[in-house]
Scaffold this active site. Sequence first.
Site, PDB file in Angstrom:
ATOM      1  CE  LYS A  13     -20.407 -18.003  24.989  1.00  0.00           C
ATOM      2  NZ  LYS A  13     -20.272 -17.603  23.572  1.00  0.00           N
ATOM      3  NE  ARG A  88     -28.802 -16.714  25.081  1.00  0.00           N
ATOM      4  CZ  ARG A  88     -27.881 -17.113  24.215  1.00  0.00           C
ATOM      5  NH1 ARG A  88     -27.121 -16.212  23.631  1.00  0.00           N
ATOM      6  NH2 ARG A  88     -27.735 -18.384  23.916  1.00  0.00           N
ATOM      7  NE  ARG A 123     -18.566 -23.221  13.022  1.00  0.00           N
ATOM      8  CZ  ARG A 123     -18.959 -22.789  14.218  1.00  0.00           C
ATOM      9  NH1 ARG A 123     -18.317 -23.192  15.299  1.00  0.00           N
ATOM     10  NH2 ARG A 123     -19.962 -21.941  14.326  1.00  0.00           N
ATOM     11  NE  ARG A 156     -23.158 -24.381  12.259  1.00  0.00           N
ATOM     12  CZ  ARG A 156     -23.025 -24.440  13.574  1.00  0.00           C
ATOM     13  NH1 ARG A 156     -23.361 -25.514  14.228  1.00  0.00           N
ATOM     14  NH2 ARG A 156     -22.545 -23.409  14.242  1.00  0.00           N
ATOM     15  NE  ARG A 167     -24.985 -16.469  16.136  1.00  0.00           N
ATOM     16  CZ  ARG A 167     -24.264 -17.585  16.226  1.00  0.00           C
ATOM     17  NH1 ARG A 167     -23.681 -18.085  15.154  1.00  0.00           N
ATOM     18  NH2 ARG A 167     -24.117 -18.188  17.385  1.00  0.00           N
TER      19      ARG A 167
END
Length: 212
Positions: A13, A88, A123, A156, A167
């Site tokens: 996004k 949200r 990542r 991370r 999540r």
Amino acid sequence: MKLILLGAPGAGKGTQAERISERFQIPTISTGERLRAAMKEGTELGKRAQSYMESGALVPDEVVIGIIKEYLSSDSCKNGFILDGFPRSIPQAEALDAMGVELDAVLSIEVADEKIVERMSGRRVCTECGSTYHVIYTPTKVSGVCDKCGTELTIRKDDAPETVLSRLETYHSITEPLKEFYSEKGLLITVEGQEKLEDTSALVNAALSRFE
């Protein structure tokens, strides 16, 4: 153009918001950024938000919505805006309606959960210069070492597979129902996220071309 961007964490996004913002010359409104700005400016709502955050509590919907409302009424948004990360939940969407905000479209970027996990867990971030890489899509020349400054790369906490799955679970239970909410209003546009960033951008451009 007044647009909401929907999609799971890691769906891309943020990147698409940047490109849409540049194309239509409208600002992207990030809830987190607006909260920090309101606190820095010392507005009434900013002070309330800060008191919650300093105590470790979630900032209530009414405060977040108030801060967003203030910004939407500013000159920065007179030609339109992109909402990324808000609403949200259904209650936040209903509050947005109650504010009288009229939307042109709600764009949902669809990416399968397993692909999200692959994207995010692959990542890697440089703690020194902030550069980001991906073990599959944008690998470094030397494995685990930043191309720009030679610092060892890290994962991370947000990108750890177990965190990503948590999540995603939150997204599916709280945020994803917004798709049906906006579909019933005739506002929902769906784009399938592609392997290549440029391919996703091409689909997004085509989907939004009628607003130019």
